[in-house]
Write an enzyme that holds these catalytic residues in place. Structure first.
Site, PDB file in Angstrom:
ATOM      1  N   ASP A  38       0.853  -1.188   0.000  1.00 15.37           N
ATOM      2  CA  ASP A  38       0.000   0.000   0.000  1.00 15.37           C
ATOM      3  C   ASP A  38       0.890   1.240   0.000  1.00 15.37           C
ATOM      4  OD1 ASP A  38      -1.849   1.969   0.450  1.00 15.37           O
ATOM      5  OD2 ASP A  38      -2.295   1.379   2.522  1.00 15.37           O
ATOM      6  N   ASN A  40      -0.182   4.461  -0.493  1.00 13.59           N
ATOM      7  CA  ASN A  40      -0.795   5.723  -0.056  1.00 13.59           C
ATOM      8  C   ASN A  40      -1.543   5.577   1.256  1.00 13.59           C
ATOM      9  OD1 ASN A  40      -2.785   4.159  -1.090  1.00 13.59           O
ATOM     10  ND2 ASN A  40      -3.744   5.738  -2.349  1.00 13.59           N
ATOM     11  N   ASP A  46      -1.755  -1.222  -3.989  1.00 18.12           N
ATOM     12  CA  ASP A  46      -2.027  -0.470  -5.217  1.00 18.12           C
ATOM     13  C   ASP A  46      -0.863  -0.607  -6.198  1.00 18.12           C
ATOM     14  OD1 ASP A  46      -0.067   1.326  -4.145  1.00 18.12           O
ATOM     15  OD2 ASP A  46      -1.646   2.174  -2.883  1.00 18.12           O
ATOM     16  N   ASP A 115      -4.664 -10.443 -16.289  1.00 20.39           N
ATOM     17  CA  ASP A 115      -5.736 -11.409 -16.088  1.00 20.39           C
ATOM     18  C   ASP A 115      -6.880 -11.076 -17.049  1.00 20.39           C
ATOM     19  OD1 ASP A 115      -7.274 -13.411 -14.697  1.00 20.39           O
ATOM     20  OD2 ASP A 115      -6.102 -12.931 -12.917  1.00 20.39           O
ATOM     21  N   ASP A 225      -9.195 -16.410 -16.927  1.00 24.50           N
ATOM     22  CA  ASP A 225     -10.038 -16.875 -15.831  1.00 24.50           C
ATOM     23  C   ASP A 225     -11.086 -17.887 -16.308  1.00 24.50           C
ATOM     24  OD1 ASP A 225     -10.685 -16.219 -12.963  1.00 24.50           O
ATOM     25  OD2 ASP A 225     -12.644 -15.802 -13.841  1.00 24.50           O
ATOM     26  N   GLU A 279      -6.943 -20.810 -16.951  1.00 21.15           N
ATOM     27  CA  GLU A 279      -7.376 -21.445 -15.710  1.00 21.15           C
ATOM     28  C   GLU A 279      -8.531 -22.365 -16.072  1.00 21.15           C
ATOM     29  OE1 GLU A 279      -9.184 -20.436 -11.316  1.00 21.15           O
ATOM     30  OE2 GLU A 279     -10.062 -19.613 -13.131  1.00 21.15           O
ATOM     31  N   HIS A 351      -4.082 -17.223  -5.269  1.00 27.38           N
ATOM     32  CA  HIS A 351      -4.969 -16.371  -4.481  1.00 27.38           C
ATOM     33  C   HIS A 351      -6.298 -17.046  -4.130  1.00 27.38           C
ATOM     34  CE1 HIS A 351      -6.448 -15.961  -8.555  1.00 27.38           C
ATOM     35  NE2 HIS A 351      -7.581 -15.532  -8.042  1.00 27.38           N
ATOM     36  N   ASP A 352      -6.555 -18.232  -4.664  1.00 23.87           N
ATOM     37  CA  ASP A 352      -7.800 -18.954  -4.364  1.00 23.87           C
ATOM     38  C   ASP A 352      -7.582 -20.162  -3.466  1.00 23.87           C
ATOM     39  OD1 ASP A 352      -9.379 -17.363  -6.048  1.00 23.87           O
ATOM     40  OD2 ASP A 352      -8.955 -18.618  -7.789  1.00 23.87           O
TER      41      ASP A 352
HETATM   42  C1  NOJ Z   1     -11.170 -17.864 -10.658  1.00 22.45           C
HETATM   43  C2  NOJ Z   1     -10.491 -16.756  -9.920  1.00 22.45           C
HETATM   44  O1  NOJ Z   1      -9.169 -17.118  -9.676  1.00 22.45           O
HETATM   45  C3  NOJ Z   1     -11.282 -16.529  -8.654  1.00 22.45           C
HETATM   46  O2  NOJ Z   1     -10.620 -15.685  -7.752  1.00 22.45           O
HETATM   47  C4  NOJ Z   1     -12.640 -15.996  -9.040  1.00 22.45           C
HETATM   48  O3  NOJ Z   1     -13.447 -15.902  -7.897  1.00 22.45           O
HETATM   49  C5  NOJ Z   1     -13.329 -16.912 -10.055  1.00 22.45           C
HETATM   50  N1  NOJ Z   1     -12.471 -17.401 -11.075  1.00 22.45           N
HETATM   51  C6  NOJ Z   1     -14.438 -16.170 -10.734  1.00 22.45           C
HETATM   52  O4  NOJ Z   1     -13.897 -15.176 -11.568  1.00 22.45           O
END
Ligand code: NOJ
Length: 582
Positions: A38, A40, A46, A115, A225, A279, A351-352
Site C-alpha cells: 500500500d 498511499n 495499489d 488477467d 479466468d 485457468e 490467491h484462491d
Molecule cells: C477464478 C479466480 O481465480 C477466482 O478468484 C474468481 O473468484 C473466479 N475465477 C471467478 O472469476
C-alpha cells in the site's frame, strides 16, 4: 543449513529450437495487488506500491509477473467482476501508474501477464446495464431465460421456478431474477458476475477488441479466468443433482469452448509473441491436450486435480488428509501425459487456495517444508508459478472469528452452513473454514515486523497474519538460511540448468510412503530429485537404474556432509536434494 553448489550449466543446444520458448524457461510470480503493498496508506495495496517493489522482484530473480485483476470493478469478487475492461480501479491507481509498472518490469527484463476475465463481467458493466434494458446490440450479450417465477410457491427462487437446476460455484442457484427485464440471468459465480453469452459473435468480437487493446499496450500475455467455462451445453439442460456443483457437466469444457479459443488464437493471439495460461477447473490431461497440446490454442493450463486431493468427494469443504500416493500419481500423470505434447503450469497455491506450507507442508517445519515444496515445483517439467509470500514461507492465518473473513465464497459458505440444523455456530465449521478459505492467501504481504507487517500505516483491508513478526521479507533477506534465499538459489539454478526445464521426467520409488523421487534427463545430463514429504527420517535407497557415481549436489535445504553411502542416504524431516548425474 542449505547448500547449493554452483550449477554446471548444460547447453540448451540439445533442446530442439522449436521446443524452446521464453515462457518455458521463465519463473512466474503472481501478484494479488490488493495485498501486495500500500503506497498511499489507505489500507489497500495499489499499483504504485508494486512499482516500489520492482527491485525486490528483480532481486528474487523471477521472470514474469501475473497481475490479478486491477480493472475498474465494484470488487464483489475483488476484481473478478469487471465494470470497465479498459480502466484501472481508482483504489489501485491510474493508467499512468499501470504504464510505470509495465515499463519498470520491462526495464528489468521482466514481463507482465494480465488477467483476462471474460466468462463473466460485473453486473455494473455497461453491457449488462444495457442488456437488462434490452438495448441492442446488448440484448443477447448475457444468458437470459424466462423461467417461471410464479411456479411452485410463487417465490422466484423456488427450484420449480428457475430455468434449470444449475448451482453457482459460490453456492445457491446459478440464476438471479431481474425484475426489470422479467427474466433470469445465468451466473456461474456470484449474482454480481453475470455470464457472457459466447454464442453471440458480437460478444466474442468485443472480447477480442479488449485483448487487442491490452496487447497493443505491450503486455506479454494473459492468464485466462475459468476459460473452459465459456461454452454452455445446448439448451442448458438440467444437471446431475448428485454432482458437487449441479450442472457442471454442462459448462466445464462445453461444446464450443475449444472452438472459441481457436478463433481467439487465429484472430488475436497468433499476431503477438505472448504467453497464455488458461485457468481450467475440472480438466483432465486428455482435455488439456486439446487446449494446450501441439495444436492447441493456448500455451499452458492450470488444472486442479492436485487441489482436490484433500477435498471431500461430495463437499469440497469437507477436508480430509491427502496422500503422497495420490499426489505423486496425479503429478506423474500430468508430467508424462503432457510430455512431448504440452507444457505444465506448476503451482501449489494461489490467491484462491490455502497456503502451501499449511496444506502440503508442515507449519512446525515451516522453513524445511516450504523449501522442500519449492524444490519440487522448480524441478518438474513445466513453468513454476510462485504466489506472493510463498517465497518467505507465509502460512495460513488463525482467523479469530467468522467476522474476520471477507471473501464472497467463504461468506456464502458460512451463511449456508449456519442455516443448517446440524450447525449451531461458526465454530462447528471453523476448522474447515480456517483451513480452506481463500482469505488465507489474501492477507497482506509481510514486508517487515513493523505494525501491519509494513504493508500499510492504516488498518489493512484484511487482517494481517500475526506471525508477521517472525515471517517477513526483511528478516528473511537478512538470514542466508531463509526460505527467501533458498528461492533465489533455486530460481538461479533453474535458469542455469536446462535439464530442469526441458528434461524428461521419470518417477523413482513409485510406492514409497514418504519419499517422492524422480529423475530428469536431457540427452546425456541427468538430475536426481529426492524429496522427503514428511517429518520422519526415511532412508533413500538409490534405485539400481540410477548411476550415482560422481553425482554433484546442486541444491539442498539441509547441510549435506559428503560422502554419502554409495547406494543411498538417510533423509531429515522435509529434506530436499537435487543432484546432477553424469
Ligand atoms: C477464478 C479466480 O481465480 C477466482 O478468484 C474468481 O473468484 C473466479 N475465477 C471467478 O472469476
Amino acid at each position: 543449513m542449505n547448500s547449493t553448489s554452483s550449477p554446471t550449466s548444460t547447453s540448451t543446444a540439445s533442446v530442439a529450437e522449436s521446443e524452446r520458448t521464453w515462457w518455458k524457461e521463465s519463473v512466474f510470480y503472481e501478484i494479488y495487488p490488493r495485498s501486495f503493498y500500500d503506497s498511499n496508506d489507505n489500507g489497500v495495496g495499489d499499483l504504485p506500491g508494486i512499482v516500489r517493489k520492482l527491485d525486490y522482484l528483480d532481486d528474487l530473480g523471477v521472470d514474469v509477473v501475473w497481475l490479478t485483476p486491477v480493472y475498474d470493478s465494484p470488487q464483489a469478487d475483488f476484481g473478478y467482476d469487471i465494470r470497465d475492461y479498459r480502466d484501472i480501479l481508482d483504489e489501485y491507481g491510474t493508467m499512468d501508474d499501470w504504464e510505470r509498472l509495465r515499463d519498470g518490469l520491462h526495464e528489468r527484463d521482466m514481463r507482465l501477464v494480465m488477467d483476462l476475465v471474460v466468462n463473466h463481467t460485473s453486473d455494473e458493466h455497461e453491457w449488462f446495464e444495457k442488456s437488462r434494458r434490452e438495448v441492442d446490440p446488448y440484448t443477447d450479450y448475457y444468458i437470459w431465460r424466462e423461467g417461471d417465477p410464479e411456479a411452485g410457491s410463487g417465490d422466484p427462487y423456488d427450484p420449480d421456478a428457475l430455468p434449470n437446476n444449475w448451482d453457482s460455484l459460490f453456492g445457491g442457484p446459478a440464476w438471479t431474477y431481474d425484475e426489470r427485464r422479467g427474466e433470469y440471468y445465468l451466473h456461474l459465480f456470484d449474482g454480481k458476475q453475470p455470464d457472457l453469452n459466447w454464442r453471440n459473435p458480437a460478444v466474442r468480437e468485443d472480447v477480442y477488441g479488449i485483448m487487442r487493446w491490452w496487447l497493443d499496450r505491450d503486455i506479454d500475455g494473459f492468464r485466462m479466468d475459468v476459460i473452459n467455462f465459456i461454452s454452455k451445453a445446448d439448451g442448458l439442460p438440467d444437471g446431475d443433482p448428485s454432482a458437487v456443483v449441479t450442472g457442471s457437466e454442462h459448462f466445464i469444457n462445453g461444446p464450443h469452448a475449444c472452438e472459441y479459443l481457436r478463433e481467439m488464437d487465429e484472430r488475436v493471439l497468433s499476431e503477438y509473441d505472448v504467453v497464455t495460461v488458461g485457468e481450467m477447473p475440472g480438466i483432465s490431461v486428455e482435455d488439456a491436450r486439446e487446449y494446450v497440446g501441439r495444436d492447441g490454442p493456448l500455451d499452458m493450463a492450470f488444472h486442479f486435480e492436485h487441489m482436490r486431493l484433500d477435498e471431500g468427494p461430495d463437499d469440497p469443504w469437507n477436508f480430509r488428509d491427502w496422500s503422497l500416493d495420490d499426489f505423486r500419481e496425479t503429478f506423474t500423470r500430468w508430467q508424462t501425459g503432457l510430455a512431448g505434447e504440452g507444457w505444465n503450469a506448476l503451482y501449489l497455491n494461489n490467491h484462491d487456495q490455502p497456503r502451501m506450507v499449511s496444506r502440503f507442508g508442515d507449519e512446525a517445519y515451516r522453513v524445511e517444508s516450504a523449501t522442500m515444496l519449492a524444490t519440487f515445483l522448480h524441478t518438474l517439467r513445466g513453468s513454476p508459478f510462485v504466489y506472493q509470500g510463498e517465497e518467505i514461507g507465509m502460512t495460513n492465518v488463525p482467523f479469530e472469528s467468522a467476522g474476520k473473513f471477507v471473501d464472497v465464497e467463504t461468506l456464502r459458505y458460512v451463511e449456508r452452513m449456519l442455516e443448517r440444523d446440524d450447525v449451531e455456530n461458526f465454530e462447528d465449521i471453523g476448522d474447515a473454514v480456517r483451513y480452506g478459505s481463500r482469505d488465507n492467501a489474501r492477507t497482506p504481504m509481510q514486508w517487515s515486523d513493523a505494525p501491519n507487517a509494513g504493508f500499510t500505516d492504516r488498518e489493512p483491508w484484511l487482517t494481517v497474519n500475526p506471525n508477521y513478526t517472525e515471517v517477513n521479507v526483511e528478516s528473511a533477506r537478512a538470514d542466508p538460511d531463509s526460505v527467501w534465499h533458498y528461492y533465489r538459489r533455486l530460481i538461479d539454478l533453474r535458469h542455469d540448468a536446462p535439464v530442469l526445464v526441458y528434461g524428461d521426467y521419470e518417477p523413482l520409488l513409485p510406492d514409497h510412503p514418504e519419499i517422492y523421487a524422480y529423475r530428469r534427463t536431457l540427452e546425456d545430463v541427468g538430475a536426481l530429485v529426492v524429496l522427503n514429504f514428511f517429518d520422519g527420517e526415511p532412508r533413500f535407497d538409490l534405485p539400481g537404474s540410477v548411476a550415482y557415481d560422481g553425482a554433484e549436489l546442486l541444491i539442498s535445504n539441509y547441510e549435506v556432509e559428503r560422502p554419502e553411502g554409495p547406494d543411498g542416504f538417510d533423509l531429515r524431516p522435509y529434506e530436499a536434494r537435487v543432484y546432477r548425474l553424469e
